[in-house]
Design a protein around this motif. Structure first.
Motif, PDB file in Angstrom:
ATOM      1  N   LYS A   2      54.814  44.707  40.027  1.00 36.97           N
ATOM      2  CA  LYS A   2      53.891  44.667  38.960  1.00 36.97           C
ATOM      3  C   LYS A   2      53.105  46.016  38.962  1.00 36.97           C
ATOM      4  N   ILE A 183      56.931  43.618  30.544  1.00 37.43           N
ATOM      5  CA  ILE A 183      56.514  42.495  31.208  1.00 37.43           C
ATOM      6  C   ILE A 183      55.848  42.257  32.472  1.00 37.43           C
ATOM      7  N   ASP A 184      56.056  43.428  33.148  1.00 43.78           N
ATOM      8  CA  ASP A 184      55.557  43.561  34.553  1.00 43.78           C
ATOM      9  C   ASP A 184      54.221  44.383  34.563  1.00 43.78           C
ATOM     10  N   TYR A 186      50.228  44.805  33.867  1.00 40.44           N
ATOM     11  CA  TYR A 186      49.153  43.990  33.552  1.00 40.44           C
ATOM     12  C   TYR A 186      47.886  45.024  33.382  1.00 40.44           C
ATOM     13  N   TYR A 201      49.486  44.043  26.514  1.00 38.41           N
ATOM     14  CA  TYR A 201      50.424  43.717  27.523  1.00 38.41           C
ATOM     15  C   TYR A 201      49.762  42.427  28.161  1.00 38.41           C
ATOM     16  N   ASN A 202      50.092  42.209  29.308  1.00 39.39           N
ATOM     17  CA  ASN A 202      49.495  41.085  29.958  1.00 39.39           C
ATOM     18  C   ASN A 202      47.839  41.231  30.431  1.00 39.39           C
ATOM     19  N   TYR A 204      43.974  41.104  30.990  1.00 42.27           N
ATOM     20  CA  TYR A 204      42.760  40.479  31.618  1.00 42.27           C
ATOM     21  C   TYR A 204      41.396  41.324  31.392  1.00 42.27           C
ATOM     22  N   THR A 218      44.088  37.427  28.228  1.00 41.62           N
ATOM     23  CA  THR A 218      44.626  36.128  28.852  1.00 41.62           C
ATOM     24  C   THR A 218      43.841  35.438  29.524  1.00 41.62           C
ATOM     25  N   LYS A 219      43.008  35.940  30.636  1.00 38.94           N
ATOM     26  CA  LYS A 219      41.959  35.372  31.423  1.00 38.94           C
ATOM     27  C   LYS A 219      41.063  36.230  31.760  1.00 38.94           C
ATOM     28  N   LYS A 234      51.350  35.843  42.614  1.00 34.86           N
ATOM     29  CA  LYS A 234      52.273  35.421  41.912  1.00 34.86           C
ATOM     30  C   LYS A 234      53.716  35.966  42.260  1.00 34.86           C
TER      31      LYS A 234
END
Length: 234
Positions: A2, A183-184, A186, A201-202, A204, A218-219, A234
Motif C-alpha cells: 500500500k 488502486i494501491d 491511499y 485516489y482512495n 480519506y 471515502t471515510k 486490510k
C-alpha cells in the motif's frame, strides 16, 4: 503493498496530538512493506525545519502542492515552475492590494522578495488576516483573469501555482516513475489543497477537516494514526 500519501500540517503533524505515536504507526506501516509519502504545501526547507529532528520516516516528499518531488535522500525527482507569462502582472496586482502584506517568489526551497524574475514554483503572499474575504476576492479575480495559474488561501498565505499542478498530479508522476498500481494508493488530508488527491485516489479525510472534502472522501478518521491502523488490517 500500500502507498499512503498524507498532507502534513494538521493532518500528519498536529501540535495537539502525540506525534511520537503517529511516528510509531508510520514505522509499523513501512515495516509491513508499505510506502509512506508526505504531501505538503510547504517548500522543502520549511518542511525540513520541522521534521528533521524525527529522522527519515518517509519514502518520498511532495512539496509546494505538487510542484516538487523528492526521494528520501532529498534528491529532486520532479519540478513544475509557474509560467513567466503574466507573472509580473500577478505580482503587481498583489503588491498593489491593501490586504496584502508581502509578496514572494518561492523556488521550492526558499522565499525571495528581491527578484521577481527568477524561476519559481509559486507566488506566495502574506496577507492581513482581518481582511481574509478581501484577499479571497482578490485571489479569485487573479485566477479568473490569468487561467494559467490556480490558487488558494491557507491559514496565513496566498498560494499561486501552475494551473496544471496539484498534489494529485504529483502523485500521478510518482506512479509513472515507480510503476505503482493506482488502486494501491491511499490519501489523507484535511484542507482544500488536498481535494484532488482525495478525489482521485482512495481518499480519506481528517474528521474535523474542511467540509468540502466530505463530498469526495471515502471515510473520515480522527487522525492519521487511526487511518494507518485501519489500513494495516486490510
Amino acid at each position: 503493498m500500500k502507498i499512503l500519501i498524507s498532507d502534513f500540517d494538521l493532518s500528519l503533524y498536529d501540535k495537539e496530538t502525540d506525534f511520537h505515536k503517529t511516528l510509531a504507526a508510520i514505522e509499523e506501516f513501512r515495516k509491513s512493506g508499505n510506502i509512506f509519502i508526505i504531501a505538503t504545501g510547504r517548500n522543502i526547507s520549511s518542511l525540513l525545519k520541522t521534521i528533521s529532528p524525527y529522522g527519515v520516516f518517509y519514502d518520498y516528499i511532495i512539496c509546494g502542492d505538487g510542484t516538487k518531488i523528492f526521494d528520501q535522500n532529498l534528491s529532486e525527482l520532479y519540478s513544475e515552475y509557474i509560467t513567466h507569462k503574466n507573472r509580473r502582472d500577478i505580482i503587481n496586482a498583489l503588491n498593489s492590494a491593501d490586504c496584502i502584506d508581502r509578496v514572494y517568489i518561492d523556488d521550492g526551497y526558499n522565499f525571495y522578495d528581491d527578484n521577481y524574475d527568477m524561476d519559481g514554483t509559486a507566488i506566495i503572499a502574506s496577507f492581513d488576516l482581518s481582511q481574509r474575504k478581501e484577499t479571497n476576492d482578490l485571489l479569485n479575480d487573479i485566477v479568473q483573469k490569468y487561467p494559467d495559474v490556480s490558487g488558494y488561501l491557507s491559514a496565513k498565505w496566498v498560494n499561486i501555482i501552475n494551473q496544471n499542478t496539484n498534489k494529485s498530479t504529483a502523485i500521478q508522476k510518482l506512479i509513472s516513475l515507480k510503476g505503482w498500481n493506482p488502486i494501491d494508493v491511499y490519501t489523507f488530508g484535511d484542507e482544500i489543497n488536498d481535494y484532488f488527491m482525495i478525489k482521485d485516489y482512495n481518499g480519506y479525510m481528517k474528521e474535523n477537516g474542511n467540509p468540502v472534502l466530505k463530498h469526495v472522501a471515502t471515510k473520515t478518521y480522527p487522525d492519521i494514526t487511526a487511518c494507518i491502523e485501519d489500513l494495516l488490517k486490510k
